[in-house]
Design a protein around this motif. Structure first.
Motif: not given
Length: 312
Positions: A32-51
């Motif tokens: 579950i932790k690995n999946i959580s980290n994957f979604y967090l990295k995806n969030r950071d990527y998406l936020f960076e692109r939108l910014d």
């Protein structure tokens, strides 16, 4: 662009994931932790692109002269909007980049696929019920007697399409695009005889309510008359308050009016000008549900052509 679009889908999946697993499970259960980290990295990527997108458009707007006409789009409107206090004309602080990003995400997550899937379900049930189709066409011809390409369809015209609106509601009752949602209570509540502490998460089962015989007579039958003509509404056909196609309460979908306008326009523009039939009347509706309920495939015949709609 494909990576960006996929990241939006993954971000939505991440919201559901974080709602289902508490912080202890996300941090101490390895898989579950690995999946959580994957979604967090995806969030950071998406936020960076939108910014970056917001920053780029902001710099473009700074170089445009005051009297120059600029294109109208959601991002430009969010950047340039200065809210005014209606009472004294005071100009308030413009939206921050973070607030703009949040609004963009809300627009993306609302997604146009909710409309496209809803219209597929509407089309399926209209074609499966010829008497409903004929009644709908009669209403459209009565309210909009002229050729669609020769006149303007006003919002007032759409509001007169009561039976078309009833079809939309009944199709969404049969197959809700959003089958469930989450709610978290902020104070102690008593529900079903139990007291629940603040912070308790609840899943609201729209699909279960929409098909429950306690609220609807013959819930498995497609019958738009349940929602037709409020003045003559027959309570024996069901409890309309149990329809939650847009949720309810303070957090009801803010885009519900726009969604209804879009669906009504699609019905008018397509059925006014084309004869739509199912390729196979006996073929069941093919759907799959992950977070939303999606139309996997709908084969229809429009006029003399066969159109294959494949939504994944």
């Amino acid at each position: 662009m494909e990576i960006f679009v996929k990241s939006i889908v993954k971000y939505f999946e991440g919201i559901i994931f974080f709602a289902c697993f508490n912080s202890f499970i996300r941090n101490y259960i390895p898989i579950i932790k690995n999946i959580s980290n994957f979604y967090l990295k995806n969030r950071d990527y998406l936020f960076e692109r939108l910014d970056k997108i917001i920053n780029k458009r902001s710099k473009e707007l700074e170089k445009i002269f005051v009297d120059t006409e600029i294109r109208i789009d959601l991002l430009t409107s969010l950047i340039t909007a200065n809210m005014k206090n209606a009472s004294n004309g005071e100009v308030l602080k413009p939206m921050t980049d973070e607030e703009i990003r949040g609004n963009l995400l809300e627009a993306f997550l609302g997604r146009t696929d909710t409309i496209s899937n809803s219209f597929c379900f509407i089309t399926y049930y209209i074609c499966k019920n010829p008497h409903v189709k004929q009644k709908m066409l009669s209403e459209i011809d009565q309210v909009l007697p002229k050729s669609i390409d020769k006149f303007y369809i006003s919002y007032n015209d759409l509001r007169k399409l009561k039976y078309c609106e009833a079809i939309i509601k009944e199709a969404c009752r049969m197959v809700p695009v959003i089958p469930f949602t989450f709610r978290t209570i902020t104070k102690e509540c008593e529900i079903a005889g139990y007291k629940w502490p603040p912070g308790t998460n609840f899943i609201l089962n729209f699909l279960g309510v929409h098909g429950h015989p306690e609220f609807w007579s013959d819930p498995e039958v497609f019958n738009p008359d349940r929602f037709y003509n409020d003045d003559l509404y027959d309570k024996r056909l069901g409890d309309k308050s149990a329809l939650m196609m847009f949720g309810g309460g303070k957090r009801i979908c803010p885009g519900r009016m726009l969604a209804m306008v879009e669906l009504l326009l699609l019905m008018v523009l397509i059925y006014k000008n084309h004869n739509v039939e199912l390729v196979n009347m006996h073929e069941p509706l093919k759907i799959f549900t992950y977070v939303n309920t999606n139309c996997q495939e709908l084969r229809v015949r429009i006029s003399s052509r066969t159109l294959f709609i494949n939504l994944v």
